[in-house]
Design a protein around this motif. Sequence first.
Motif, PDB file in Angstrom:
ATOM      1  N   SER A 137      25.064  37.185 -11.802  1.00  0.00           N
ATOM      2  CA  SER A 137      25.342  35.751 -11.707  1.00  0.00           C
ATOM      3  C   SER A 137      26.016  35.479 -10.376  1.00  0.00           C
ATOM      4  CB  SER A 137      26.259  35.316 -12.856  1.00  0.00           C
ATOM      5  OG  SER A 137      25.608  35.469 -14.081  1.00  0.00           O
ATOM      6  N   PRO A 138      25.427  34.661  -9.563  1.00  0.00           N
ATOM      7  CA  PRO A 138      25.952  34.500  -8.202  1.00  0.00           C
ATOM      8  C   PRO A 138      27.004  33.407  -8.095  1.00  0.00           C
ATOM      9  CG  PRO A 138      23.932  33.269  -8.422  1.00  0.00           C
ATOM     10  CD  PRO A 138      24.188  33.903  -9.777  1.00  0.00           C
ATOM     11  N   SER A 139      27.796  33.487  -7.063  1.00  0.00           N
ATOM     12  CA  SER A 139      28.492  32.319  -6.539  1.00  0.00           C
ATOM     13  C   SER A 139      27.587  31.756  -5.460  1.00  0.00           C
ATOM     14  CB  SER A 139      29.849  32.710  -5.939  1.00  0.00           C
ATOM     15  OG  SER A 139      30.729  33.156  -6.929  1.00  0.00           O
ATOM     16  N   LEU A 140      27.434  30.449  -5.461  1.00  0.00           N
ATOM     17  CA  LEU A 140      26.532  29.802  -4.507  1.00  0.00           C
ATOM     18  C   LEU A 140      27.288  28.733  -3.729  1.00  0.00           C
ATOM     19  CD1 LEU A 140      23.511  29.463  -6.926  1.00  0.00           C
ATOM     20  CD2 LEU A 140      23.582  30.930  -4.910  1.00  0.00           C
ATOM     21  N   PHE A 141      26.967  28.613  -2.481  1.00  0.00           N
ATOM     22  CA  PHE A 141      27.677  27.705  -1.584  1.00  0.00           C
ATOM     23  C   PHE A 141      26.667  26.937  -0.725  1.00  0.00           C
ATOM     24  CE2 PHE A 141      31.655  30.106  -2.154  1.00  0.00           C
ATOM     25  CZ  PHE A 141      31.172  31.353  -2.520  1.00  0.00           C
ATOM     26  N   TYR A 198      29.454  26.713  -6.229  1.00  0.00           N
ATOM     27  CA  TYR A 198      29.231  26.884  -7.665  1.00  0.00           C
ATOM     28  C   TYR A 198      29.733  28.276  -8.054  1.00  0.00           C
ATOM     29  CZ  TYR A 198      26.942  28.368 -11.898  1.00  0.00           C
ATOM     30  OH  TYR A 198      26.712  28.890 -13.144  1.00  0.00           O
ATOM     31  N   THR A 199      30.550  28.313  -9.115  1.00  0.00           N
ATOM     32  CA  THR A 199      31.069  29.612  -9.550  1.00  0.00           C
ATOM     33  C   THR A 199      31.083  29.719 -11.070  1.00  0.00           C
ATOM     34  OG1 THR A 199      33.293  28.735  -9.376  1.00  0.00           O
ATOM     35  CG2 THR A 199      32.493  30.027  -7.522  1.00  0.00           C
ATOM     36  N   SER A 200      30.005  29.315 -11.709  1.00  0.00           N
ATOM     37  CA  SER A 200      29.752  29.485 -13.146  1.00  0.00           C
ATOM     38  C   SER A 200      30.555  28.550 -14.042  1.00  0.00           C
ATOM     39  CB  SER A 200      29.978  30.932 -13.596  1.00  0.00           C
ATOM     40  OG  SER A 200      31.358  31.229 -13.717  1.00  0.00           O
ATOM     41  N   ALA A 201      31.150  27.549 -13.498  1.00  0.00           N
ATOM     42  CA  ALA A 201      31.777  26.523 -14.331  1.00  0.00           C
ATOM     43  C   ALA A 201      30.706  25.436 -14.572  1.00  0.00           C
ATOM     44  CB  ALA A 201      33.024  25.971 -13.670  1.00  0.00           C
ATOM     45  N   ALA A 202      30.949  24.227 -14.213  1.00  0.00           N
ATOM     46  CA  ALA A 202      29.967  23.157 -14.386  1.00  0.00           C
ATOM     47  C   ALA A 202      28.744  23.417 -13.529  1.00  0.00           C
ATOM     48  CB  ALA A 202      30.587  21.817 -14.009  1.00  0.00           C
ATOM     49  N   THR A 203      27.566  23.131 -14.065  1.00  0.00           N
ATOM     50  CA  THR A 203      26.341  23.386 -13.302  1.00  0.00           C
ATOM     51  C   THR A 203      26.094  22.322 -12.248  1.00  0.00           C
ATOM     52  OG1 THR A 203      25.057  22.244 -14.994  1.00  0.00           O
ATOM     53  CG2 THR A 203      25.240  24.627 -15.187  1.00  0.00           C
ATOM     54  N   LEU A 204      26.671  21.135 -12.415  1.00  0.00           N
ATOM     55  CA  LEU A 204      26.563  20.097 -11.388  1.00  0.00           C
ATOM     56  C   LEU A 204      27.866  20.111 -10.600  1.00  0.00           C
ATOM     57  CD1 LEU A 204      24.905  17.791 -10.168  1.00  0.00           C
ATOM     58  CD2 LEU A 204      26.021  16.248 -11.800  1.00  0.00           C
ATOM     59  N   GLU A 238      23.023  21.047  -7.997  1.00  0.00           N
ATOM     60  CA  GLU A 238      22.889  21.437  -9.403  1.00  0.00           C
ATOM     61  C   GLU A 238      22.364  22.858  -9.499  1.00  0.00           C
ATOM     62  OE1 GLU A 238      20.532  18.853 -11.809  1.00  0.00           O
ATOM     63  OE2 GLU A 238      21.172  19.817 -13.672  1.00  0.00           O
ATOM     64  N   PHE A 239      23.085  23.687 -10.219  1.00  0.00           N
ATOM     65  CA  PHE A 239      22.671  25.060 -10.458  1.00  0.00           C
ATOM     66  C   PHE A 239      21.729  25.083 -11.662  1.00  0.00           C
ATOM     67  CE2 PHE A 239      22.771  29.548 -10.577  1.00  0.00           C
ATOM     68  CZ  PHE A 239      22.957  29.969 -11.888  1.00  0.00           C
ATOM     69  N   LYS A 240      20.511  25.576 -11.458  1.00  0.00           N
ATOM     70  CA  LYS A 240      19.551  25.698 -12.550  1.00  0.00           C
ATOM     71  C   LYS A 240      19.134  27.160 -12.659  1.00  0.00           C
ATOM     72  CE  LYS A 240      17.662  21.016 -12.456  1.00  0.00           C
ATOM     73  NZ  LYS A 240      16.450  20.181 -12.335  1.00  0.00           N
ATOM     74  N   LYS A 241      19.689  27.827 -13.653  1.00  0.00           N
ATOM     75  CA  LYS A 241      19.439  29.261 -13.793  1.00  0.00           C
ATOM     76  C   LYS A 241      17.967  29.534 -14.086  1.00  0.00           C
ATOM     77  CE  LYS A 241      21.230  33.352 -16.127  1.00  0.00           C
ATOM     78  NZ  LYS A 241      22.214  33.862 -17.109  1.00  0.00           N
ATOM     79  N   ALA A 244      36.208  34.570  -8.791  1.00  0.00           N
ATOM     80  CA  ALA A 244      35.480  33.320  -8.602  1.00  0.00           C
ATOM     81  C   ALA A 244      36.313  32.243  -7.934  1.00  0.00           C
ATOM     82  CB  ALA A 244      34.962  32.812  -9.946  1.00  0.00           C
ATOM     83  N   GLY A 245      37.585  32.248  -8.170  1.00  0.00           N
ATOM     84  CA  GLY A 245      38.390  31.173  -7.584  1.00  0.00           C
ATOM     85  C   GLY A 245      38.799  31.411  -6.149  1.00  0.00           C
ATOM     86  N   THR A 246      38.634  32.639  -5.686  1.00  0.00           N
ATOM     87  CA  THR A 246      39.155  32.978  -4.351  1.00  0.00           C
ATOM     88  C   THR A 246      38.109  33.657  -3.488  1.00  0.00           C
ATOM     89  OG1 THR A 246      39.988  35.084  -5.183  1.00  0.00           O
ATOM     90  CG2 THR A 246      41.520  33.222  -5.203  1.00  0.00           C
TER      91      THR A 246
END
Lengths: 113, 117
Positions: A30-34, A50-56, A66-69, B101-103
Amino acid sequence: AQSVTQLDSHVSVSEGTPVLLRCNYSSSYSPSLFWYVQHPNKGLQLLLKYTSAATLVKGINGFEAEFKKSETSFHLTKPSAHMSDAAEYFCVANSGGYQKVTFGTGTKLQVIP
Amino acid sequence: EPEVTQTPSHQVTQMGQEVILRCVPISNHLYFYWYRQILGQKVEFLVSFYNNEISEKSEIFDDQFSVERPDGSNFTLKIRSTKLEDSAMYFCASNYSPGLAGTDTQYFGPGTRLTVL
């Protein structure tokens, strides 16, 4: 391994019309996306992440993504383009806790008055 | 807001000369990075640095390159004998921790444009 694909190298929109910059990623985790923006002769500024919290995800200057897996996508949008949005935009991924991030090839956004 | 700074903004050098590019990362960050962007190409990872040693490097980062944190604030990239193909924009970045994730957001400096003649 991870990779990032930005589908359009150039996008041209009229001022006041919506912006869509497309990004697809490939990752085993699962990525972090920027999204980063680079104005001419300037550095890279973080727009949103995006870090796996809200998809928008909402970012600065009215941008959101918007993150769409299911589609492995993380497209950047803005309802109404301003002249000041003209810049190059980079989609960036970091997955599996790897230290380096992976950049897409960038999309140059042109805004026509 | 804290930011990453880089000096100089533009460096012109002759082929074969040594150059040192300087960066001051955000003060409480622990991981430091160099990337480069050759004109018209994508941004490429060079090296990451943690706890006073290189933690990861790319194929580009050969023996001509070295990094150092000479004091508590600066982070430098040295190119020993520059080649024409080293001409690029070099970006420094830092973050607190890549695994959290936060940092994990990397904050980039404005870049140094290196021109090798």
